[in-house]
Motif scaffolding. Structure first.
Motif: not given
Lengths: 113, 115
Positions: A3, A33, A35, A37, A41-43, A45, A86, A88, A101, A103-106, B35, B37, B42-43, B91, B103, B106-108
């Motif tokens: 987590l 990593q 990110y 967002q 859109e997606g995240p 990097l 946002l 992440l 990966l 992820f944190g909640q952001g 992935y 969300r 979280e994701i 995602f 890298t 990610f898509g939208e």
């Protein structure tokens, strides 16, 4: 189960102020990593840190990986409205290259002019 | 270079119906990930393809979810039958095969609402 606790979840500050976002875990990650967002859109990097204690800078953003590779921070200096978004953090498991990966909640950051 | 493309961008279906999400990775990317969300969470990782093979599907929530990647190109994620808790953003991401700081793109995302 790995987590990542990310804090704060929401942050609203004035333009020109500094801020730090934290990601903490009890687990060791092979890489961490960050990110960003945007809505719809997606995240995307921003940076990857791999070595314990590593520090990377991206203009006014400074990323640090903890010595034990369990935590990381993102520091923004002199925040600008364009930094709003946002953020992440995401950790890669013990095996680098697996790219599964966690992820944190952001952190939803708002920079007010 | 085209990015990761997902379709549909939004979908609203009734509980019990079926939905199929599609992902076209970046050309030449052998790694493909799903992935999702869900609201307030979280994701989370669902699964990972290397070419056409499922490398890791440990994140798939249950057998109502089926992912395929025939021919190692595009991938589909089917939810059948959909439940209310499946609502969220799905995602897709891709990367080159050999990880050396490569890298992940990610898509939208595909927004799924189950009503």
């Amino acid at each position: 189960t790995q987590l990542l606790e990310q804090s704060p979840q929401f942050l609203s500050i004035q333009e020109g102020e500094n801020l730090t976002v934290y990601c903490n875990s009890s687990s060791v990650f092979s890489s961490l990593q960050w990110y960003r967002q945007e809505p719809g859109e997606g995240p995307v990097l921003l940076v990857t840190v791999v070595t314990g204690g590593e520090v990377k800078k991206l203009k006014r953003l400074t990323f640090q990986f903890g010595d034990a590779r369990k935590d990381s921070s993102l520091h923004i200096t002199a925040a600008q409205p364009g930094d709003t978004g946002l953020y992440l953090c995401a950790g890669e498991g013990e095996i680098q290259g697996a790219q599964k990966l966690v992820f944190g909640q952001g952190t939803r950051l708002t920079i007010n002019p | 270079e085209a990015g990761v493309t997902q379709f549909p961008s939004h979908s609203v279906i009734e509980k019990g119906q079926t939905v199929t999400l599609r992902c076209d990775p970046i050309s030449g990317h052998d790694n493909l990930y799903w992935y999702r969300r869900v609201m307030g969470k979280e994701i989370k990782f669902l699964l990972h393809f290397v070419k056409e093979s499922k490398q890791d599907e440990s994140g798939m929530p249950n057998n109502r979810f089926l992912a395929e990647r025939t021919g190692g190109t595009y991938s589909t994620l089917k939810v059948q039958p959909a439940e209310l808790e499946d609502s969220g953003v799905y995602f897709c991401a891709s990367s080159r095969l050999h990880y050396s700081g490569n890298t992940i793109y990610f898509g939208e995302g595909s927004w799924l609402t189950v009503v």
